[in-house]
Design a protein around this motif. Structure first.
Motif, PDB file in Angstrom:
ATOM      1  N   ASN A 140      36.616  39.260  44.109  1.00 27.13           N
ATOM      2  CA  ASN A 140      36.960  40.350  45.014  1.00 27.13           C
ATOM      3  C   ASN A 140      38.247  40.987  44.504  1.00 27.13           C
ATOM      4  O   ASN A 140      39.339  40.633  44.940  1.00 27.13           O
ATOM      5  N   ASP A 141      38.155  41.889  43.575  1.00 28.91           N
ATOM      6  CA  ASP A 141      39.337  42.490  42.960  1.00 28.91           C
ATOM      7  C   ASP A 141      39.984  43.488  43.929  1.00 28.91           C
ATOM      8  O   ASP A 141      39.346  44.471  44.307  1.00 28.91           O
ATOM      9  N   PRO A 142      41.245  43.269  44.301  1.00 31.94           N
ATOM     10  CA  PRO A 142      41.880  44.194  45.253  1.00 31.94           C
ATOM     11  C   PRO A 142      41.934  45.630  44.739  1.00 31.94           C
ATOM     12  O   PRO A 142      42.003  46.570  45.526  1.00 31.94           O
ATOM     13  N   ARG A 143      41.929  45.804  43.427  1.00 36.00           N
ATOM     14  CA  ARG A 143      41.951  47.173  42.904  1.00 36.00           C
ATOM     15  C   ARG A 143      40.539  47.668  42.575  1.00 36.00           C
ATOM     16  O   ARG A 143      40.372  48.761  42.054  1.00 36.00           O
ATOM     17  N   GLY A 144      39.536  46.854  42.859  1.00 33.66           N
ATOM     18  CA  GLY A 144      38.164  47.266  42.602  1.00 33.66           C
ATOM     19  C   GLY A 144      37.552  47.932  43.819  1.00 33.66           C
ATOM     20  O   GLY A 144      38.256  48.359  44.727  1.00 33.66           O
ATOM     21  N   ASN A 145      36.228  48.009  43.830  1.00 35.58           N
ATOM     22  CA  ASN A 145      35.547  48.736  44.888  1.00 35.58           C
ATOM     23  C   ASN A 145      34.566  47.890  45.679  1.00 35.58           C
ATOM     24  O   ASN A 145      33.813  48.435  46.470  1.00 35.58           O
ATOM     25  N   GLY A 146      34.538  46.577  45.435  1.00 29.80           N
ATOM     26  CA  GLY A 146      33.601  45.777  46.198  1.00 29.80           C
ATOM     27  C   GLY A 146      33.587  44.350  45.713  1.00 29.80           C
ATOM     28  O   GLY A 146      34.449  43.936  44.928  1.00 29.80           O
ATOM     29  N   ILE A 147      32.637  43.585  46.205  1.00 33.87           N
ATOM     30  CA  ILE A 147      32.532  42.176  45.845  1.00 33.87           C
ATOM     31  C   ILE A 147      31.520  42.048  44.708  1.00 33.87           C
ATOM     32  O   ILE A 147      30.459  42.674  44.744  1.00 33.87           O
TER      33      ILE A 147
END
Lengths: 396, 396, 396
Positions: A140-147
């Motif tokens: 779950n990357d905080p700078r990403g867009n989803g799981i």
């Protein structure tokens, strides 16, 4: 110095005997001038500065205000991924209630047809992958867009990225139009209705002044020079008065303050109490420490597909937020501040004799003469109690 | 005491003759000490308390401020009646505009598929029925959920309740999850941009301080000890600084104040004018008089079915409302408050001789000597006008 | 007046010798009365007006407040173009968050089924046409409803108007119901929770007073006479207290202020610090200069048709916006304002001897006697320096 002491009327004497200093008149124009000069100085300060400039004789109260706003205007857009489209108030005003803060949409990144599903991440160094091993399931990357689902999928024909569970398709906010979509918003107008109260003085005012009639209001437009009382503002005018260019500001958005100054002097006639409008850009435009420049926010419109599946259109809305800020202080003659200020000035008047006495006894040639006649030294009479004193600092 | 009165220069004499009290010098160290002690006391009060502690020499102005907020973060939920679901800003922030008040959804009772139709009331003593006679058609119970149709229907296999016309199915808000649905919201961050103005002093400031650069802003997170200037706050940090537990608060919701204190002393250099952040829970948590504890509201998303029928999903949204409250007073040296405060202190200086005189004439052993030389009693000269007086309180 | 000057103890003498004015006691009851009368006047002003009435000895602080509101109630409408319809909070409250400003929908012009398409303009002198030549393609009338397509179409069987590209069908806002649609809104209630802070005094208060318990709150309703502490208000009561009729106001809408005055005297016990509620209509009701009377705004609900086409229902919402306005000032004993006010009063006390002296020397019969004993004129001793003076204004 002979005095016959009354016996039983002591109290009356105590209360009503008037004790007044004995004085010496010195007919020197120099001393007199110093004395009068200080008095005049204090008087000038009180009358000129305290009363005229600072109005310190006034009690003050802070303004309480209510604002309603109403934007008018419509626009057309004709861009590649949308056909010719008509925009009215219900489309571009995001807080529809006409509050003191209203937002005019000027630019847009729209992502239609999002559903809760799986899609490849936007490519960047941390999301590109070669095969599924690069993508940890559940990460779950905080700078990403989803799981992450654990799969590595084709983002395009050349790039593979980790697949995520999210609202898909993902928003591509780099596609922001260079020229604002609703450039025509500069011609929209806003009617601002503002009513204020000074509760302490029970004063109620409106920014639509009593002498203004409905027919004037239907046609007027605010202009500092020609129509300073008209409560209808063209957005371009507001922005240019704040020293900004509307088209520049419309691309990335911003916050613009419409400041209404209701400072009032209620002493003469209340009719003099007029609103003064000024305009200022309120967000940070400093290039150096400007994180997330401009003003934007995301919102979504939710739909249901015929099959009952939830779908949304995500909007990243850029635009100008107008904050109507009402401030001001009313002042009205008040007995307490008057007394306090005059009292303080009177205190300074009491400095005048001190200075004049000092001047007499140190600066004048005849200072010995003056001193001899003004100041008496205590004469010790031949009594027995003066010993304690003389031990302290010598014979008197 | 012989005096030759000048004849025609009366006015000049009147204006410029200086009249000064004749004085008696008493060389007593005790009296002198009392006198000087009072003077020093007054001076200490003025310098120490008025100037240093209270800064009473300053004019003040109240702050005018604008706030924009931007929340970042996403979350997943996985509960029985919904499949794995992704939540982003557009889903969980209900006032999307980034106003000074923003609401973060943390818990939810969702009632999907409501239509204007008929259904059995929720069972409670006033709605249960045996047959249609118990349900009066058109009756409108203020504590119920709709208008009665007059029928008695099966709510469940065991309970019959009156049928109502309403948005059906009815909301069952007792099904509130015990653990907050969006427990992950504690890791969301919020960027607060705040610009303030002191109109009287023409001071404009921002909470993003000039020495902060963009790269710092992209990575920092507010912490009272290590990063007191960073304008990005983790929600968990805010709640814990307010003395609350995020997970507890997330279940039923609440109101949390982010207080920004812009109290400024503008006398030295304006750069000292920094915002101070504090956090406080603002809603009532007192168990005794707490009606509708927590913070929640209802809203709906409206859909149209393929047949054109209106349908809505009702949300009872629980969450934390964050109120950014900006306050403060700026002070700057002002001539009027200075004069007023020094003037008032001078008045107290005039108490010093009064006290010293009283001390001389009552407490000192040599009081008769002092009195004899200081005070003269009026000597009636052999003239004829002293009659009215003597009738009043005896011979003088 | 012989005095032996001490030689080396000069400094001690300078600091501790006490110089007191020599005084003359005038045992006249008239003068004494004038003197005491002025003193009593000043004392009365200080004690009576400054302390009791104005509480000028207090430091003050302005209120900081947070408000949450929650409206309850439901209504039914039964009008021609809509079937019997149930309205609950999610339908008629447009800012659902329960902010300090909330809007209750009372009347409505609904235009369902709008799509981006073409339709004939609403007829008025500038839009009626005879044939296509009257309608310039691309013309964009600011007072019209869209961009002209260049065609002249039948608006009705008798009138032809220019066709425009817009959200069609166009809104016909002249169809506003004469009697408010949600007339039943007068029976809705609102719970107002308000917590305040006086930061300078570290005082926190809530409008739900400590002695109120939950069972009372579940049943009570605000009434100025019987339940002045209940924070639940019936909308009709609010409007009638503001001197308006709910049904009149509901048709065209308006803005209503709920003013909560938290003025507090914190000196005695903080429990005395109670909110006071007042109600005032805030929008302009003056018939002469009332542009856009009442309060309304437009918003839309967006749908997608089964074919994926965007459709919206436009609402022109009329209703009452309630603004909860919290104001107030707390006062608490402060040493600086006390000193300043007492100091100013002391200054005025110093006027008493001035007036009394003037009275003695001008108004009294024995003024020559008093003058002779009080005032000494400088006696020129046979020295040589008195020349500069005598040239200025004659011999002394």
């Amino acid at each position: 110095m002979s005095k016959s002491t009354g016996s039983c009327q002591g109290f009356l004497h105590y209360v009503f005997d008037y004790e007044t200093p004995k004085t010496l008149v010195i007919p020197s124009i120099r001393v007199g001038f110093v004395f009068r000069f200080i008095q005049v100085l204090v008087a000038l300060y009180v009358v000129g500065y305290v009363c005229v400039v600072q109005k310190a004789y006034q009690e003050t109260d802070s303004v309480i205000s209510t604002v309603t706003t109403k934007v008018k205007g419509f626009a057309f857009t004709n861009i590649s991924d949308m056909e010719l489209r008509f925009w009215d108030v219900a489309d571009y005003i995001i807080t529809p209630q006409g509050d003191k803060t209203f937002f005019v949409l000027t630019n847009l990144v729209m992502t239609p047809g999002q559903t809760q599903s799986r899609c490849a991440e936007l490519p960047n160094p941390s999301t590109t992958c070669a095969d599924d091993c690069d993508c940890i399931e559940g990460y779950n990357d905080p700078r990403g867009n989803g799981i992450r689902t654990g799969l590595c999928e084709n983002y395009s024909s050349t790039v593979k990225t980790c697949e995520v569970l999210s609202w898909c398709p993902l928003e591509l906010d780099t596609k922001l139009p260079k020229r604002a979509l609703l450039a025509a918003a500069e011609n929209f107008t806003v009617l601002i209705k503002n009513s204020i109260t000074y509760p302490k003085f029970n004063i109620h005012k409106k920014n639509i002044l009593p002498h203004i009639n409905s027919s004037y209001l239907n046609t007027c437009e605010f202009s500092r020079k020609t129509d300073p009382d008209c409560p209808i503002f063209r957005l371009r005018y507001i922005v240019s008065e704040a020293g900004e260019d509307f088209q520049d500001m419309a691309v990335k958005g911003g916050v613009l303050g419409i400041l209404i100054d209701w400072s009032c002097d209620l002493d003469w006639w209340a009719g003099k109490c007029h609103p003064k409008y000024t305009f200022r850009r309120l967000d940070n435009t400093h290039p150096f420490n400007n994180v997330a420049p401009g003003y934007n926010f995301r919102f979504a419109k939710y739909y249901k597909t015929p099959k009952g599946e939830e779908q949304r259109t995500l909007f990243k809305a850029y635009g100008i937020r107008f904050d109507v800020i009402v401030f001001g202080t009313a002042g009205k003659f008040g007995i307490v501040p008057t007394i306090v200020n005059v009292g303080a000035a009177l205190s300074f008047l009491s400095l005048a004799p001190m200075v004049a006495d000092w001047f007499i006894l140190t600066c004048m040639k005849k200072r010995d003469l003056y001193s001899r006649q003004k100041v008496t030294y205590l004469v010790e009479e031949p009594e027995k109690e003066s010993t304690s004193m003389s031990t302290t600092y010598g014979t008197q």
